[in-house]
Scaffold this motif. Structure first.
Motif, PDB file in Angstrom:
ATOM      1  N   PRO A  97       0.841  -1.212   0.000  1.00  0.00           N
ATOM      2  CA  PRO A  97       0.000   0.000   0.000  1.00  0.00           C
ATOM      3  C   PRO A  97       0.859   1.237   0.000  1.00  0.00           C
ATOM      4  N   SER A  98       0.334   2.260  -0.653  1.00  0.00           N
ATOM      5  CA  SER A  98       1.072   3.517  -0.758  1.00  0.00           C
ATOM      6  C   SER A  98       1.119   4.216   0.579  1.00  0.00           C
ATOM      7  N   LEU A  99       2.018   5.229   0.624  1.00  0.00           N
ATOM      8  CA  LEU A  99       2.200   5.966   1.879  1.00  0.00           C
ATOM      9  C   LEU A  99       0.950   6.741   2.228  1.00  0.00           C
ATOM     10  N   GLY A 100       0.257   7.272   1.206  1.00  0.00           N
ATOM     11  CA  GLY A 100      -0.982   8.022   1.485  1.00  0.00           C
ATOM     12  C   GLY A 100      -2.048   7.122   2.057  1.00  0.00           C
ATOM     13  N   GLN A 101      -2.146   5.905   1.524  1.00  0.00           N
ATOM     14  CA  GLN A 101      -3.143   4.982   2.060  1.00  0.00           C
ATOM     15  C   GLN A 101      -2.805   4.584   3.478  1.00  0.00           C
ATOM     16  N   LYS A 102      -1.493   4.346   3.757  1.00  0.00           N
ATOM     17  CA  LYS A 102      -1.112   3.995   5.136  1.00  0.00           C
ATOM     18  C   LYS A 102      -1.434   5.130   6.094  1.00  0.00           C
ATOM     19  N   ILE A 103      -1.131   6.334   5.667  1.00  0.00           N
ATOM     20  CA  ILE A 103      -1.435   7.482   6.545  1.00  0.00           C
ATOM     21  C   ILE A 103      -2.932   7.621   6.720  1.00  0.00           C
ATOM     22  N   LYS A 104      -3.664   7.374   5.628  1.00  0.00           N
ATOM     23  CA  LYS A 104      -5.114   7.503   5.675  1.00  0.00           C
ATOM     24  C   LYS A 104      -5.706   6.457   6.614  1.00  0.00           C
ATOM     25  N   LYS A 105      -5.092   5.212   6.565  1.00  0.00           N
ATOM     26  CA  LYS A 105      -5.610   4.173   7.449  1.00  0.00           C
ATOM     27  C   LYS A 105      -5.195   4.382   8.890  1.00  0.00           C
ATOM     28  N   SER A 106      -3.942   4.819   9.054  1.00  0.00           N
ATOM     29  CA  SER A 106      -3.443   4.969  10.418  1.00  0.00           C
ATOM     30  C   SER A 106      -3.926   6.241  11.081  1.00  0.00           C
ATOM     31  N   THR A 107      -4.384   7.218  10.323  1.00  0.00           N
ATOM     32  CA  THR A 107      -4.874   8.474  10.892  1.00  0.00           C
ATOM     33  C   THR A 107      -6.381   8.527  10.701  1.00  0.00           C
ATOM     34  N   PRO A 108      -7.158   8.080  11.645  1.00  0.00           N
ATOM     35  CA  PRO A 108      -8.615   8.051  11.477  1.00  0.00           C
ATOM     36  C   PRO A 108      -9.189   9.443  11.597  1.00  0.00           C
ATOM     37  N   ALA A 109     -10.329   9.592  10.967  1.00  0.00           N
ATOM     38  CA  ALA A 109     -11.035  10.886  11.073  1.00  0.00           C
ATOM     39  C   ALA A 109     -11.629  11.022  12.451  1.00  0.00           C
ATOM     40  N   ALA A 110     -12.002  12.243  12.727  1.00  0.00           N
ATOM     41  CA  ALA A 110     -12.526  12.533  14.072  1.00  0.00           C
ATOM     42  C   ALA A 110     -13.910  11.952  14.264  1.00  0.00           C
ATOM     43  N   GLY A 111     -14.675  11.848  13.162  1.00  0.00           N
ATOM     44  CA  GLY A 111     -16.056  11.370  13.285  1.00  0.00           C
ATOM     45  C   GLY A 111     -16.193   9.875  13.252  1.00  0.00           C
ATOM     46  N   GLN A 112     -15.131   9.101  13.003  1.00  0.00           N
ATOM     47  CA  GLN A 112     -15.240   7.655  12.920  1.00  0.00           C
ATOM     48  C   GLN A 112     -15.301   7.051  14.317  1.00  0.00           C
ATOM     49  N   PRO A 113     -15.969   5.917  14.456  1.00  0.00           N
ATOM     50  CA  PRO A 113     -16.032   5.274  15.788  1.00  0.00           C
ATOM     51  C   PRO A 113     -14.708   4.637  16.149  1.00  0.00           C
ATOM     52  N   ARG A 114     -14.549   4.299  17.419  1.00  0.00           N
ATOM     53  CA  ARG A 114     -13.285   3.755  17.929  1.00  0.00           C
ATOM     54  C   ARG A 114     -13.046   2.348  17.412  1.00  0.00           C
ATOM     55  N   GLN A 115     -14.080   1.512  17.250  1.00  0.00           N
ATOM     56  CA  GLN A 115     -13.895   0.154  16.746  1.00  0.00           C
ATOM     57  C   GLN A 115     -13.373   0.175  15.319  1.00  0.00           C
ATOM     58  N   ASN A 121      -6.232   0.041  12.089  1.00  0.00           N
ATOM     59  CA  ASN A 121      -4.845  -0.099  12.576  1.00  0.00           C
ATOM     60  C   ASN A 121      -4.376  -1.552  12.475  1.00  0.00           C
ATOM     61  N   GLN A 122      -5.240  -2.492  12.808  1.00  0.00           N
ATOM     62  CA  GLN A 122      -4.867  -3.909  12.712  1.00  0.00           C
ATOM     63  C   GLN A 122      -4.603  -4.317  11.274  1.00  0.00           C
ATOM     64  N   ASP A 123      -5.459  -3.800  10.332  1.00  0.00           N
ATOM     65  CA  ASP A 123      -5.237  -4.109   8.923  1.00  0.00           C
ATOM     66  C   ASP A 123      -3.887  -3.578   8.445  1.00  0.00           C
ATOM     67  N   THR A 124      -3.542  -2.360   8.854  1.00  0.00           N
ATOM     68  CA  THR A 124      -2.244  -1.781   8.454  1.00  0.00           C
ATOM     69  C   THR A 124      -1.079  -2.599   9.004  1.00  0.00           C
ATOM     70  N   ILE A 125      -1.158  -3.017  10.254  1.00  0.00           N
ATOM     71  CA  ILE A 125      -0.077  -3.797  10.872  1.00  0.00           C
ATOM     72  C   ILE A 125       0.058  -5.151  10.182  1.00  0.00           C
ATOM     73  N   SER A 126      -1.071  -5.778   9.864  1.00  0.00           N
ATOM     74  CA  SER A 126      -1.005  -7.079   9.187  1.00  0.00           C
ATOM     75  C   SER A 126      -0.390  -6.954   7.793  1.00  0.00           C
ATOM     76  N   GLU A 127      -0.736  -5.880   7.078  1.00  0.00           N
ATOM     77  CA  GLU A 127      -0.150  -5.679   5.750  1.00  0.00           C
ATOM     78  C   GLU A 127       1.355  -5.459   5.838  1.00  0.00           C
ATOM     79  N   LEU A 128       1.792  -4.657   6.802  1.00  0.00           N
ATOM     80  CA  LEU A 128       3.228  -4.431   6.984  1.00  0.00           C
ATOM     81  C   LEU A 128       3.952  -5.731   7.350  1.00  0.00           C
TER      82      LEU A 128
END
Length: 551
Positions: A97-115, A121-128
């Motif tokens: 995955p590109s750096l923008g996608q990783k940042i997008k996945k690892s940096t959640p928006a303020a309105g998204q729920p915690r789950q 974050n788990q998906d990003t770690i598994s891909e790495l």
């Protein structure tokens, strides 16, 4: 309304900020720039059109670091950006995955729920983790391929299984191993390279010893070593002096003396030094003999002759190992056998030089106790006696070192029996006897015969050149000087007019019916028979050359 339409037209034609195309997978995209907002025409009071923003790559500085990491509104709003086609990706390496996608996945928006954030974050770690595991597998595969390639290269190398590999440092360079082949002039009794170096060492040593001896100064090895190394730019050691003594034992007298004055801090006057005294014949008037230039030259010639005799011994052993063996008288030998490798002759064994007398040294505690028993206290004597008992225990002797065998003389390669299968033994013996006779004639040929054979080999070509000279000149006879000058300019071999005249004399001696010489007063004229067949002339010359060569 018309004014608004014109304004809208220019607003549409105005170049806006370009959006960079999506990058391929596994590449870091360029920092996203914030979308530029068009100036509000309703609120601004000025009628000037806004300038398009310049690219920060050339003249202006780029945006600050915080703005570089900020994604554009389009990237945030549309998470499913177009990716690279499957055909551009490697078949074995998964697309990262590109750096923008990783940042997008690892940096959640303020309105998204915690789950949802934790799942991203788990998906990003598994891909790495999967990318890292794949990289490790590829590295292990590369190492296996490299090791297999190295094993294949080693197995292709032709080496004997039981023969150890020779170190690179022991092999002599090519200018030493093939020194005899690179010597100018006709082949003869050429010395090996190491023997020529030893002869040069003797010449330098004799020069230094002669200078010291003529001014009544005691020649020591330290003085001679420094002088020889300055003259030759080469190391000169006691081993070389021992080799000189082996070759020419009647040249010097070596002794170990003390009390020789030295001007060096490291050598004391009471130390033993190796002195070198030249052995010279006594003068008739009883004066002290001097090493003059004539004596130096005579000693140098004697040393060179002894080196040649040393090589002749190895050459004689080589001739005895041939099949059939050959015997050549030493006084008739003028060159080495063609298969005799001169530079493979073993080194000269150095002779033993006088060593300083062994002085008594206290090496064990028993000797110290015996020498200084009266000067010690009882406690010190007891301690030294205990130390002597401990040091008197027998030590295990080391294994004896095997003696290195001498290098045997080079032997000619024997023909394989499969190559001579079906050939008559009588024919083989006759061929070998003829070859041995030819080699014997080559080794016993004098220099005058060698020069005559070289001239005979050039005569067929010179006969053709001479006939062309007579045809071009259109004269029945030419003077020797003119004929030699014309032939020197037309012959491929570079020769002087005097050497060309010797060839013409030999040609007239072998073919008097074709080429004749006429002496008129002080000049010599050459007359040629143009009607003779040139092919028969060259054939006669070739037969004469083969007959004299011994074929």
């Amino acid at each position: 309304m018309e004014q608004r339409r014109v304004t809208d037209f220019f607003a549409r034609r105005r170049p806006g900020p370009r959006i960079a195309p999506p990058k391929l997978a596994c590449r870091t995209p360029s920092p996203a720039r914030p979308a530029l907002r068009a100036p509000d025409s309703a609120t601004s009071g000025s009628r000037k059109r806004a300038r398009p923003p310049a690219a920060p790559g050339r003249d202006q500085a780029g945006p600050p670091a915080r703005r570089r990491l900020r994604l554009s509104a389009d990237a945030v709003s549309s998470p499913s950006s177009p990716e690279a086609p499957d055909s551009l990706e490697a078949p074995d390496i998964p697309a990262c995955p590109s750096l923008g996608q990783k940042i997008k996945k690892s940096t959640p928006a303020a309105g998204q729920p915690r789950q949802l954030r934790s799942s991203q974050n788990q998906d990003t770690i598994s891909e790495l983790a999967s990318c890292l595991q794949r990289a490790r597998e590829l590295g292990a595969r590369v190492r296996v391929l490299k090791s297999s390639a190295q094993d294949a290269g080693e197995s292709c190398t032709p080496e004997a299984k039981g023969r150890p590999e020779e170190p690179c440092g022991e092999k002599a360079p090519a200018y030493q191993r093939f020194h005899a082949l690179a010597q100018p002039g006709p082949p003869g009794l050429v010395l090996p390279y190491k023997y020529q170096v030893l002869a040069e060492m003797f010449r330098s040593m004799d020069t230094i010893v002669g200078m010291l001896h003529n001014r009544s100064e005691t020649p020591t090895f330290a003085k001679v070593q420094r002088g020889v190394q300055d003259m030759m730019r080469r190391r000169f050691e006691e081993r070389n002096v021992g080799q000189i003594k082996t070759v020419y034992p009647a040249s010097y007298c070596f002794r170990q003396e003390r009390g020789v004055p030295t001007f060096k801090d490291g050598v004391k006057r009471s130390d033993y030094q190796l002195t070198i005294e030249p052995l010279l014949e006594q003068e008739a008037d009883g004066a002290a003999p001097q090493l003059t230039a004539s004596r130096l030259l005579q000693r140098r010639q004697i040393f060179s002759q002894k080196l040649v005799e040393h090589v002749k011994e190895h050459h004689k052993a080589f001739l005895a190992s041939l099949r059939p063996p050959m015997v050549v008288p030493e006084d008739q030998l003028t060159r080495w056998h063609p298969r005799f490798n001169v530079d493979e002759v073993p080194d000269i064994e150095p002779a033993v030089l006088p060593q300083p007398p062994a002085t008594e040294k206290l090496t064990t505690a028993q000797e110290v106790l015996a020498r200084a028993r009266s000067l010690m206290s009882p406690r010190m004597e007891k301690a030294l006696s205990q130390l002597a008992l401990r040091s008197a225990e027998p030590s295990s002797p080391g294994p004896p070192r095997p003696a290195l065998p001498d290098t045997p003389p080079a032997t000619p390669p024997a023909a394989s029996p499969s190559a001579l299968k079906g050939v008559s033994q009588d024919l083989l013996e006759r061929v070998r006897a003829k070859e041995a006779q030819k080699q014997l004639a080559q080794m016993t040929r004098c220099p005058e015969q060698e020069q005559r054979l070289q001239r005979l080999e050039r005569l067929p070509e010179l006969a053709r050149v001479l006939r062309s000279v007579f045809v071009s000149e259109r004269k029945p006879a030419l003077s020797m000087e003119v004929a030699c000058a014309r032939m020197v300019g037309s012959c491929r071999t570079a020769m002087s007019p005097g050497e060309m005249e010797k060839h013409l004399l030999l040609l007239s001696e072998l073919l008097p019916d074709w080429l004749s010489l006429h002496h008129i007063r002080t000049d010599t004229y050459v007359k040629l028979d143009k009607a003779a067949d040139l092919a028969s002339i060259t054939a006669r010359l070739a037969r004469q050359a083969r007959a004299e060569e011994g074929l």
